[in-house]
Design a protein around this motif. Structure first.
Motif, mmCIF file in Angstrom:
data_model
loop_
_atom_site.group_PDB
_atom_site.id
_atom_site.type_symbol
_atom_site.label_atom_id
_atom_site.label_comp_id
_atom_site.label_asym_id
_atom_site.label_seq_id
_atom_site.Cartn_x
_atom_site.Cartn_y
_atom_site.Cartn_z
ATOM 1 N N ILE A 59 65.043 92.166 89.766
ATOM 2 C CA ILE A 59 63.722 91.788 90.290
ATOM 3 C C ILE A 59 63.339 92.708 91.451
ATOM 4 N N PHE A 60 64.306 93.014 92.315
ATOM 5 C CA PHE A 60 64.042 93.910 93.446
ATOM 6 C C PHE A 60 63.631 95.290 92.946
ATOM 7 N N LYS A 61 64.246 95.771 91.880
ATOM 8 C CA LYS A 61 63.869 97.069 91.320
ATOM 9 C C LYS A 61 62.459 97.020 90.730
ATOM 10 N N MET A 62 62.095 95.885 90.144
ATOM 11 C CA MET A 62 60.727 95.741 89.655
ATOM 12 C C MET A 62 59.724 95.751 90.805
ATOM 13 N N LEU A 63 60.100 95.103 91.921
ATOM 14 C CA LEU A 63 59.222 95.134 93.095
ATOM 15 C C LEU A 63 59.111 96.544 93.668
ATOM 16 N N LEU A 64 60.214 97.288 93.623
ATOM 17 C CA LEU A 64 60.172 98.669 94.108
ATOM 18 C C LEU A 64 59.176 99.508 93.322
ATOM 19 N N ALA A 65 59.050 99.220 92.039
ATOM 20 C CA ALA A 65 58.164 100.019 91.189
ATOM 21 C C ALA A 65 56.713 99.584 91.266
ATOM 22 N N SER A 66 56.442 98.362 91.738
ATOM 23 C CA SER A 66 55.063 97.869 91.727
ATOM 24 C C SER A 66 54.566 97.440 93.102
ATOM 25 N N PHE A 67 55.383 96.699 93.835
ATOM 26 C CA PHE A 67 54.966 96.126 95.111
ATOM 27 C C PHE A 67 54.971 97.169 96.226
ATOM 28 N N PHE A 68 56.066 97.894 96.363
ATOM 29 C CA PHE A 68 56.216 98.781 97.515
ATOM 30 C C PHE A 68 55.300 100.002 97.492
ATOM 31 N N PRO A 69 54.957 100.595 96.331
ATOM 32 C CA PRO A 69 53.956 101.683 96.389
ATOM 33 C C PRO A 69 52.620 101.242 96.964
ATOM 34 N N LEU A 70 52.172 100.049 96.558
ATOM 35 C CA LEU A 70 50.914 99.543 97.111
ATOM 36 C C LEU A 70 51.039 99.259 98.605
ATOM 37 N N VAL A 71 52.145 98.625 98.998
ATOM 38 C CA VAL A 71 52.344 98.320 100.412
ATOM 39 C C VAL A 71 52.413 99.605 101.233
ATOM 40 N N LEU A 72 53.084 100.624 100.706
ATOM 41 C CA LEU A 72 53.174 101.897 101.423
ATOM 42 C C LEU A 72 51.797 102.530 101.583
ATOM 43 N N LEU A 73 50.976 102.474 100.527
ATOM 44 C CA LEU A 73 49.615 103.019 100.621
ATOM 45 C C LEU A 73 48.791 102.251 101.651
ATOM 46 N N ILE A 74 48.887 100.916 101.614
ATOM 47 C CA ILE A 74 48.113 100.090 102.542
ATOM 48 C C ILE A 74 48.549 100.333 103.983
ATOM 49 N N LEU A 75 49.870 100.353 104.209
ATOM 50 C CA LEU A 75 50.368 100.538 105.576
ATOM 51 C C LEU A 75 50.048 101.928 106.109
ATOM 52 N N SER A 76 50.088 102.933 105.244
ATOM 53 C CA SER A 76 49.770 104.286 105.720
ATOM 54 C C SER A 76 48.302 104.395 106.117
ATOM 55 N N VAL A 77 47.417 103.738 105.345
ATOM 56 C CA VAL A 77 45.986 103.789 105.674
ATOM 57 C C VAL A 77 45.692 102.956 106.922
ATOM 58 N N LEU A 78 46.148 101.697 106.916
ATOM 59 C CA LEU A 78 45.861 100.821 108.049
ATOM 60 C C LEU A 78 46.609 101.263 109.296
ATOM 61 N N GLY A 79 47.868 101.706 109.122
ATOM 62 C CA GLY A 79 48.645 102.128 110.285
ATOM 63 C C GLY A 79 48.027 103.318 110.987
ATOM 64 N N SER A 80 47.521 104.273 110.201
ATOM 65 C CA SER A 80 46.898 105.441 110.829
ATOM 66 C C SER A 80 45.629 105.052 111.583
ATOM 67 N N ILE A 81 44.922 104.012 111.104
ATOM 68 C CA ILE A 81 43.714 103.559 111.799
ATOM 69 C C ILE A 81 44.076 102.781 113.053
ATOM 70 N N VAL A 82 44.953 101.776 112.894
ATOM 71 C CA VAL A 82 45.263 100.873 113.997
ATOM 72 C C VAL A 82 45.998 101.589 115.120
ATOM 73 N N LEU A 83 46.888 102.514 114.772
ATOM 74 C CA LEU A 83 47.646 103.229 115.797
ATOM 75 C C LEU A 83 46.871 104.392 116.403
ATOM 76 N N GLY A 84 45.660 104.616 115.963
ATOM 77 C CA GLY A 84 44.835 105.665 116.545
ATOM 78 C C GLY A 84 45.161 107.053 116.045
ATOM 79 N N LEU A 85 45.917 107.187 114.949
ATOM 80 C CA LEU A 85 46.255 108.502 114.422
ATOM 81 C C LEU A 85 45.101 109.116 113.636
#
Length: 656
Positions: free
Chosen positions: A437-463
């Motif tokens: 199940i964790f490997k399935m999450l790695l293939a579907s959940f974490f790519p989206l989370v990484l995209l979201i965090l990279s976009v929001l993190g760069s905005i919120v942290l002022g980058l």
């Protein structure tokens, strides 16, 4: 041929305009302010009749501006051109098409099916697991796309049949899909927040930071409601059968495990002893198992360094505070004033003198033998003599070195403990089935989370600015679609076309809103509204309640875009009179405008779901399922008002 409905709408609109002109002709005492209120009423009626919002705003604005300018078309057209140019020059709106483009690309990457399946298996032991997985999937996918119609439609095709097969209550299943799909208009990166920020003149960066925790709070309240309902009424959300929880293991993992419930870490460490299992497979699985622990340790180390290291400016402030508390003259500290007369002037005999040229301190303390130095004011406590020049520099260096570090705040330790407990539980209960199940999450959940965090993190942290982050998000969406082999010319053309269509709608709305707002202010409608509201002698609480009730009621017949562009320019000038922060007001409005997609008779989310539902699922059942979630939205508004730090803590922490 014009349809019968359009003829009816045009006829009804003509009757309203004729009636309004007749009233104006027989009431010569009506002022321009009343004309502005009449224009506002006609716009709302026209939108409810189905006329295009943007062009209705522009048409009404030009007509009533022409009346206000005594039928001068030149000045009317000048106002229209200036309003349109002002909208075109707004750099914030560039982020709208980029975020929309990112959303359409992520939608076509076909991640939602695997994401729903993996979350469904990961949350199988919870009551109402399918509905909870639906809400979590909607939250993640709505955050990545922000397109309500797309999320509700896809989840209606994917999750609704699964819940109906599991004998879920139709209202509960429909309410979970519609409520979860609407979270995209609140959780960043949200187009609604960009539109509100551009309308109210509030920083979109701070709005994104402020809306993060209220959005998570609302999603958590949805999940909590579903779990409680499934626990109290198990017949509404039957638990999953054992067969539905089975996770098939790959052939090599079957050789390592005695059963799917066997502990994965122990089995992998002993895996080399089993014949026929390549060492590369064992090493790869161990790398996947170690990933959560390694990520947790890296994040803990970097975050600890970030929260305990004092930058140059902060160190200077700490030294200043320490100097004030020590009360030494060389640091500029304030002395305790005498009780009799407050702070006294120093004696005038010598006045202020220049310090000796060989002294490195800003000013030396006064001693009995020094002449012309600054004396202590009467009543001040005695100050010990300063150290010699040879010993002052090492002590200052030591103090500076000590000031570069500070203790970690309490919130960091709490966060560290919570995530540490989660990682520990992950390793304690990691079976081979959970590893799959964790490997399935790695293939579907974490790519989206990484995209979201990279976009929001760069905005919120002022980058990056919101526009720059939106550009990175659009590129990330293309890379994500390419990684899942979904990026082709047809997908790219469709995404560009839909992006242009949505962006044109938003930008035309802004042009129409600018013309309408200029005409409304020119006629004195804004002044009339302010005079009426201020004449009610409302308190801050009463004003907030009144405004939110009006927005809640407007959400029934109107969509959020129309409420933002038409009514926010009326409310925002009133905020200063009641001492309301526009950022906090925007968070309340964003929570409130969730109702625009969930409240009948418009309730676009219900119509999106009905369009892909089986025939036996009626519109009334969908409306019935949405009502409890509307109540949860009202509860979230009350919680945010009672504890404003839910929304203001992160902006205050990042942008002091």
């Amino acid at each position: 041929m014009i349809r019968r409905e359009l003829w009816f709408g045009l006829s009804f609109m003509a009757l309203i305009v004729i009636g309004a002109v007749a009233v104006l002709a027989n009431a010569p005492t009506i002022t321009n302010g009343h004309l502005g209120l009449l224009m506002l009423s006609l716009v709302v009626v026209a939108i409810m009749l189905g006329f295009p919002t943007a062009f209705t705003l522009m048409g009404m604005g030009m007509l009533f501006t022409w009346l206000a300018y005594d039928r001068d078309w030149h000045r009317t057209l000048d106002l229209m051109v200036q309003s349109a140019f002002k909208t075109m020059a707004n750099d914030v709106l560039i982020a709208v098409p980029l975020f929309v483009f990112m959303g359409y690309l992520v939608e076509r990457a076909n991640l939602i099916e695997s994401l729903f399946k993996s979350l469904h298996l990961a949350l199988a032991r919870l009551p109402g697991a399918l509905a909870v997985a639906t809400l979590v999937t909607c939250t993640i996918f709505a955050t990545a796309t922000g397109i309500v119609g797309a999320v509700v439609t896809l989840m209606g095709l994917l999750a609704l049949p699964a819940m109906l097969r599991a004998r879920y209550s139709v209202p509960l299943a429909a309410g979970s899909i519609t409520a979860g799909g609407c979270l995209g208009i609140l959780i960043p990166p949200s187009v609604l927040l960009i539109v509100y920020g551009a309308t109210a003149g509030v920083s979109v960066v701070q709005l994104y930071a402020g809306a993060f925790f209220p959005g998570l709070m609302l999603a958590s309240l949805y999940v909590l409601y579903v779990i409680i309902v499934a626990w109290l009424k198990p017949q509404w959300a039957p638990p999953l059968s054992q067969a539905e929880r089975v996770v098939p293991l790959p052939p090599l993992s079957q050789r390592l495990a005695d059963s799917p419930a066997a502990h994965a870490l122990v089995g992998l460490l002993k895996g080399r002893r089993n014949a026929g299992v390549p060492f590369s497979h064992v090493l790869k699985q161990l790398g996947i198992v170690a990933m959560p622990g390694v990520i947790f340790l890296l994040l803990a180390a970097f975050s600890y360094k970030a929260v305990t290291t004092v930058e140059a400016q902060a160190r200077y402030e700490i030294e200043e505070i320490g100097a004030v508390r020590s009360g030494t003259p060389e640091s500029g500290g304030l002395q305790e004033p005498p009780v009799e007369g407050g702070l006294q002037e120093p004696p005038q005999e010598g006045g202020l003198q220049e310090p000796p040229s060989d002294d490195t301190q800003p000013s030396a303390p006064a001693t009995a033998s020094s002449q012309g130095a600054l004396s202590e004011p009467p009543g001040a406590p005695a100050v010990p003599p300063a150290p010699a020049a040879g010993t002052a520099e090492p002590s200052a260096a030591a103090a500076t070195e000590a000031a570069t570090q500070r203790p970690a705040p309490t919130w960091w330790w709490v966060t560290f403990a919570v995530f540490g407990a989660i990682v520990t539980l992950f390793y304690l209960f990691l079976s081979f089935a959970r590893l799959e199940i964790f490997k399935m999450l790695l293939a579907s959940f974490f790519p989206l989370v990484l995209l979201i965090l990279s976009v929001l993190g760069s905005i919120v942290l002022g980058l990056a600015t919101p526009t720059e982050a939106a550009a990175m998000g659009a590129l990330g969406g293309m890379l994500l679609a390419a990684a899942y082999r979904r990026l082709n010319l047809a997908v790219l053309k469709e995404s560009v076309f839909l992006t242009a269509k949505t962006s044109a709608m938003v930008c035309w709305l802004f042009v129409g809103s600018a013309i309408f707002s200029a005409a409304f202010a020119l006629l004195g409608g804004q002044a009339l509204v302010e005079e009426w509201v201020l004449g009610m002698n409302l308190t801050k609480v009463e004003f907030l309640i009144l405004s939110q009730v009006i927005i809640f009621l407007l959400g029934w017949p109107l969509e959020w875009t129309e409420i933002i562009v038409i009514f926010m320019p009326i409310f925002i000038p009133l905020l200063d009179n009641f001492g309301v922060d526009p950022l906090f007001f925007g968070l309340l409005v964003a929570l409130n405008l969730q109702t625009a997609f969930l409240s009948p008779p418009v309730a676009m989310a219900a119509f999106y779901l009905k369009g892909v539902s089986p025939p036996h699922v009626t519109l009334n059942q969908i409306f019935l399922g949405m009502l409890p979630f509307m109540g949860i939205q009202v509860l979230a508004i009350v919680l945010l008002y009672m504890w404003p730090q839910i929304g203001l803590w992160l902006p205050q922490l990042l942008y002091k």
